[in-house]
Design an enzyme around this catalytic site. Sequence first.
Site, PDB file in Angstrom:
ATOM      1  N   ARG A  23      11.540  -6.009   4.594  1.00  0.00           N
ATOM      2  CA  ARG A  23      11.205  -4.594   4.351  1.00  0.00           C
ATOM      3  C   ARG A  23      12.091  -3.664   5.191  1.00  0.00           C
ATOM      4  O   ARG A  23      12.282  -3.872   6.369  1.00  0.00           O
ATOM      5  CB  ARG A  23       9.734  -4.368   4.700  1.00  0.00           C
ATOM      6  CG  ARG A  23       9.278  -2.949   4.469  1.00  0.00           C
ATOM      7  CD  ARG A  23       7.801  -2.858   4.278  1.00  0.00           C
ATOM      8  NE  ARG A  23       7.022  -3.103   5.493  1.00  0.00           N
ATOM      9  CZ  ARG A  23       5.714  -2.918   5.570  1.00  0.00           C
ATOM     10  NH1 ARG A  23       5.046  -2.505   4.499  1.00  0.00           N
ATOM     11  NH2 ARG A  23       5.066  -3.166   6.686  1.00  0.00           N
ATOM     12  N   ARG A  57     -10.541   0.352   8.950  1.00  0.00           N
ATOM     13  CA  ARG A  57     -10.073  -1.022   9.093  1.00  0.00           C
ATOM     14  C   ARG A  57     -11.131  -1.914   9.732  1.00  0.00           C
ATOM     15  O   ARG A  57     -10.969  -3.123   9.789  1.00  0.00           O
ATOM     16  CB  ARG A  57      -8.839  -1.034   9.990  1.00  0.00           C
ATOM     17  CG  ARG A  57      -7.528  -0.851   9.194  1.00  0.00           C
ATOM     18  CD  ARG A  57      -6.581  -1.788   9.642  1.00  0.00           C
ATOM     19  NE  ARG A  57      -5.200  -1.914   9.683  1.00  0.00           N
ATOM     20  CZ  ARG A  57      -4.204  -1.130   9.395  1.00  0.00           C
ATOM     21  NH1 ARG A  57      -4.373   0.064   8.984  1.00  0.00           N
ATOM     22  NH2 ARG A  57      -2.976  -1.536   9.523  1.00  0.00           N
ATOM     23  N   LYS A 104       0.831  -1.220   0.000  1.00  0.00           N
ATOM     24  CA  LYS A 104       0.000   0.000   0.000  1.00  0.00           C
ATOM     25  C   LYS A 104       0.864   1.269   0.000  1.00  0.00           C
ATOM     26  O   LYS A 104       0.584   2.198  -0.748  1.00  0.00           O
ATOM     27  CB  LYS A 104      -0.921   0.039   1.232  1.00  0.00           C
ATOM     28  CG  LYS A 104      -1.935  -1.086   1.310  1.00  0.00           C
ATOM     29  CD  LYS A 104      -2.964  -0.834   2.387  1.00  0.00           C
ATOM     30  CE  LYS A 104      -2.420  -0.723   3.797  1.00  0.00           C
ATOM     31  NZ  LYS A 104      -1.779  -1.919   4.350  1.00  0.00           N
ATOM     32  N   ARG A 116      10.710  -1.509  10.780  1.00  0.00           N
ATOM     33  CA  ARG A 116       9.611  -1.243  11.707  1.00  0.00           C
ATOM     34  C   ARG A 116       9.582  -2.305  12.795  1.00  0.00           C
ATOM     35  O   ARG A 116       9.802  -3.478  12.518  1.00  0.00           O
ATOM     36  CB  ARG A 116       8.275  -1.261  10.946  1.00  0.00           C
ATOM     37  CG  ARG A 116       7.951   0.065  10.302  1.00  0.00           C
ATOM     38  CD  ARG A 116       6.739  -0.023   9.434  1.00  0.00           C
ATOM     39  NE  ARG A 116       5.580  -0.666  10.044  1.00  0.00           N
ATOM     40  CZ  ARG A 116       4.372  -0.678   9.498  1.00  0.00           C
ATOM     41  NH1 ARG A 116       4.175  -0.086   8.338  1.00  0.00           N
ATOM     42  NH2 ARG A 116       3.368  -1.275  10.084  1.00  0.00           N
TER      43      ARG A 116
END
Length: 252
Positions: free
Chosen positions: A165, A130, A54, A193
């Site tokens: 990532r 969400r 996204k 993250r």
Amino acid sequence: MAASSSVARCRGRQEIRAALLFTCLLVLVCRTLSGGSGSCPPRIIIAGAPAAGKGTQCAAITANFGCVHLSTGDLLREAVKEGSALGKEAKQFMEGGKLVPDELITSVVLERLQQPDCSQQGWLLDGFPRTKSQADALTAAGFLPDCFVLLDVPEQDLVERVTGRRIDPVTGKIYHLTTCPPPVEVIPRLVQRSDDTAEKIVTRYREFRTHVDDVAEIYKSTLVWVDGRQEMHMVQACLSQAIAESLNRPSL
Ligand code: AMP
């Protein structure tokens, strides 16, 4: 998976070139019809599992359509970093890979959508709504999307995506150690993250699956399903084409 009203999928290089050309034309038509003055600013929601892509796709969508990008994940991470009241409350949920309570995030988003930049340029909601309750609150406040995009990636692909990532804190660019390797000079400053771990992705994916069908059902008249396993530029072409088409469609 929720029933989809439209499926956007591109298969080959020639198709992607044709799709990109078609997209440019549609975006031009869309801007011309709105007189370039923002009289019909785009309203887009993008949903997808964690690491479905996204963030990367939102950069392309905002460049193409000029709307304001509102990522609730970014907003909450910023609040945690600042140590604000919102950040302090949200932190424990985020670290556990859980959704923060609806009432904590909904008012922040609704307030942000009422700012002049969103009403003039339009908005791209990334990571919100969400849950059904968040979607209902958005509808009750009069915020309806022209297009609800569901970027779909199967669970087995997500672990590999999440663990590789890395984010560049200076530019905000997202890399993947194997599929989208960073330039050598930025490697030392890349960060991961804290919720991008193999264990936490399982909880985050479950949270996503629990709610996505209810949310998609609410937006089924504008839903576009996009296969997020495709090559990044192909996903981009499919998405832009689908969004441009929905913006040029007469209102329901
Ligand atoms: P994301 O960057 O979108 O994966 O979001 C990171 C984390 O922020 C999620 O795992 C949740 O804890 C929290 N979060 C982001 N958006 C929402 C939302 N709309 N509702 C509840 N929690 C959210």
